[in-house]
Design a protein around this motif. Structure first.
Motif, PDB file in Angstrom:
ATOM      1  N   GLY A 122       1.038  -8.539  -1.836  1.00 38.67           N
ATOM      2  CA  GLY A 122       0.488  -7.820  -0.710  1.00 38.67           C
ATOM      3  C   GLY A 122       1.043  -6.439  -0.551  1.00 38.67           C
ATOM      4  O   GLY A 122       1.991  -6.042  -1.233  1.00 38.67           O
ATOM      5  N   TRP A 123       0.419  -5.713   0.346  1.00 39.65           N
ATOM      6  CA  TRP A 123       0.874  -4.389   0.744  1.00 39.65           C
ATOM      7  C   TRP A 123       1.351  -4.453   2.183  1.00 39.65           C
ATOM      8  O   TRP A 123       0.662  -4.996   3.047  1.00 39.65           O
ATOM      9  CB  TRP A 123      -0.252  -3.371   0.601  1.00 39.65           C
ATOM     10  N   PHE A 124       2.518  -3.902   2.383  1.00 38.37           N
ATOM     11  CA  PHE A 124       3.100  -3.790   3.709  1.00 38.37           C
ATOM     12  C   PHE A 124       3.278  -2.307   4.021  1.00 38.37           C
ATOM     13  O   PHE A 124       3.258  -1.465   3.129  1.00 38.37           O
ATOM     14  CB  PHE A 124       4.466  -4.478   3.762  1.00 38.37           C
ATOM     15  N   ARG A 125       3.471  -2.009   5.289  1.00 33.09           N
ATOM     16  CA  ARG A 125       3.799  -0.636   5.639  1.00 33.09           C
ATOM     17  C   ARG A 125       4.850  -0.626   6.737  1.00 33.09           C
ATOM     18  O   ARG A 125       4.937  -1.553   7.541  1.00 33.09           O
ATOM     19  CB  ARG A 125       2.561   0.147   6.075  1.00 33.09           C
ATOM     20  N   GLU A 126       5.623   0.430   6.703  1.00 33.80           N
ATOM     21  CA  GLU A 126       6.675   0.556   7.710  1.00 33.80           C
ATOM     22  C   GLU A 126       6.776   1.994   8.180  1.00 33.80           C
ATOM     23  O   GLU A 126       6.618   2.936   7.411  1.00 33.80           O
ATOM     24  CB  GLU A 126       8.018   0.083   7.144  1.00 33.80           C
ATOM     25  N   VAL A 127       7.024   2.108   9.462  1.00 32.47           N
ATOM     26  CA  VAL A 127       7.223   3.396  10.112  1.00 32.47           C
ATOM     27  C   VAL A 127       8.566   3.322  10.815  1.00 32.47           C
ATOM     28  O   VAL A 127       8.872   2.307  11.438  1.00 32.47           O
ATOM     29  CB  VAL A 127       6.098   3.683  11.131  1.00 32.47           C
ATOM     30  N   PRO A 128       9.401   4.346  10.715  1.00 33.48           N
ATOM     31  CA  PRO A 128      10.707   4.301  11.385  1.00 33.48           C
ATOM     32  C   PRO A 128      10.576   3.913  12.845  1.00 33.48           C
ATOM     33  O   PRO A 128       9.760   4.477  13.578  1.00 33.48           O
ATOM     34  CB  PRO A 128      11.222   5.732  11.211  1.00 33.48           C
ATOM     35  N   GLY A 129      11.363   2.912  13.247  1.00 36.07           N
ATOM     36  CA  GLY A 129      11.343   2.464  14.628  1.00 36.07           C
ATOM     37  C   GLY A 129      10.356   1.350  14.898  1.00 36.07           C
ATOM     38  O   GLY A 129      10.359   0.769  15.984  1.00 36.07           O
ATOM     39  N   ASN A 130       9.502   1.066  13.938  1.00 35.89           N
ATOM     40  CA  ASN A 130       8.514  -0.003  14.099  1.00 35.89           C
ATOM     41  C   ASN A 130       8.797  -1.140  13.131  1.00 35.89           C
ATOM     42  O   ASN A 130       9.441  -0.953  12.104  1.00 35.89           O
ATOM     43  CB  ASN A 130       7.097   0.526  13.852  1.00 35.89           C
ATOM     44  N   LYS A 131       8.251  -2.281  13.462  1.00 35.38           N
ATOM     45  CA  LYS A 131       8.406  -3.446  12.605  1.00 35.38           C
ATOM     46  C   LYS A 131       7.536  -3.306  11.368  1.00 35.38           C
ATOM     47  O   LYS A 131       6.407  -2.808  11.438  1.00 35.38           O
ATOM     48  CB  LYS A 131       8.002  -4.705  13.381  1.00 35.38           C
ATOM     49  N   ARG A 132       8.053  -3.728  10.223  1.00 34.95           N
ATOM     50  CA  ARG A 132       7.253  -3.722   9.009  1.00 34.95           C
ATOM     51  C   ARG A 132       6.084  -4.681   9.189  1.00 34.95           C
ATOM     52  O   ARG A 132       6.259  -5.803   9.696  1.00 34.95           O
ATOM     53  CB  ARG A 132       8.120  -4.161   7.834  1.00 34.95           C
ATOM     54  N   GLU A 133       4.907  -4.265   8.780  1.00 43.60           N
ATOM     55  CA  GLU A 133       3.731  -5.115   8.973  1.00 43.60           C
ATOM     56  C   GLU A 133       2.943  -5.276   7.682  1.00 43.60           C
ATOM     57  O   GLU A 133       2.878  -4.348   6.862  1.00 43.60           O
ATOM     58  CB  GLU A 133       2.821  -4.517  10.060  1.00 43.60           C
ATOM     59  N   VAL A 134       2.351  -6.440   7.533  1.00 47.39           N
ATOM     60  CA  VAL A 134       1.517  -6.691   6.365  1.00 47.39           C
ATOM     61  C   VAL A 134       0.166  -6.014   6.585  1.00 47.39           C
ATOM     62  O   VAL A 134      -0.402  -6.068   7.673  1.00 47.39           O
ATOM     63  CB  VAL A 134       1.360  -8.203   6.098  1.00 47.39           C
ATOM     64  N   VAL A 135      -0.309  -5.359   5.562  1.00 48.57           N
ATOM     65  CA  VAL A 135      -1.599  -4.668   5.605  1.00 48.57           C
ATOM     66  C   VAL A 135      -2.679  -5.509   4.932  1.00 48.57           C
ATOM     67  O   VAL A 135      -3.761  -5.693   5.462  1.00 48.57           O
ATOM     68  CB  VAL A 135      -1.491  -3.296   4.923  1.00 48.57           C
ATOM     69  N   ALA A 136      -2.357  -6.021   3.756  1.00 50.38           N
ATOM     70  CA  ALA A 136      -3.306  -6.818   2.991  1.00 50.38           C
ATOM     71  C   ALA A 136      -2.534  -7.752   2.082  1.00 50.38           C
ATOM     72  O   ALA A 136      -1.437  -7.416   1.630  1.00 50.38           O
ATOM     73  CB  ALA A 136      -4.230  -5.924   2.169  1.00 50.38           C
ATOM     74  N   CYS A 137      -3.129  -8.904   1.814  1.00 51.77           N
ATOM     75  CA  CYS A 137      -2.459  -9.906   0.986  1.00 51.77           C
ATOM     76  C   CYS A 137      -3.492 -10.602   0.114  1.00 51.77           C
ATOM     77  O   CYS A 137      -4.618 -10.853   0.563  1.00 51.77           O
ATOM     78  CB  CYS A 137      -1.737 -10.908   1.881  1.00 51.77           C
TER      79      CYS A 137
END
Length: 121
Positions: free
Chosen positions: A34-49
């Motif tokens: 899958g692809w995840f994304r992260e932004v400083p200060g935010n929780k890492r989230e799954v984008v697609a799997c």
């Protein structure tokens, strides 16, 4: 297992971008990727799997209809096609994988280092 991402960059809103992730080390085993994304200060989230066992896919609601995850027949490359990019898609995008079947890629244990995507006008 090694995962190496590429393809990130700076794009304008509404543009498209394709991220790539090279995959090595799984041999003939099925895995979830899958692809995840992260932004400083935010929780890492799954984008697609995607599940290699049955090609089932999962997308988070905010990217449905805009992003597509695709894996090659050799299972050595996975892509994330991102269309109609929005400002809020700006993040560091990481490729991650786990052995077997992992709904929503919740049990991934192998991670790439990420590739940054910036959507800005």
């Amino acid at each position: 297992v090694q995962l190496v991402e590429s393809g990130g960059g700076l794009v304008q809103p509404g543009s498209s971008l394709r991220l790539s992730c090279s995959i090595s080390g799984f041999g003939g085993r099925h895995f979830a990727i899958g692809w995840f994304r992260e932004v400083p200060g935010n929780k890492r989230e799954v984008v697609a799997c995607l599940q290699t066992s049955d090609n089932a896919t999962y997308y988070r609601d905010s990217v449905k209809g805009r992003f597509t995850i695709v894996i090659t027949n050799t299972k050595h490359m996975v892509y994330l096609q991102m269309n109609s990019l929005k400002l809020e898609d700006t993040a560091n995008y990481l490729c991650a994988a786990g052995d077997g079947y992992s709904l929503y890629c919740a049990d991934v244990s192998y991670w790439g280092k990420g590739t940054p995507v910036t959507v800005s006008s």
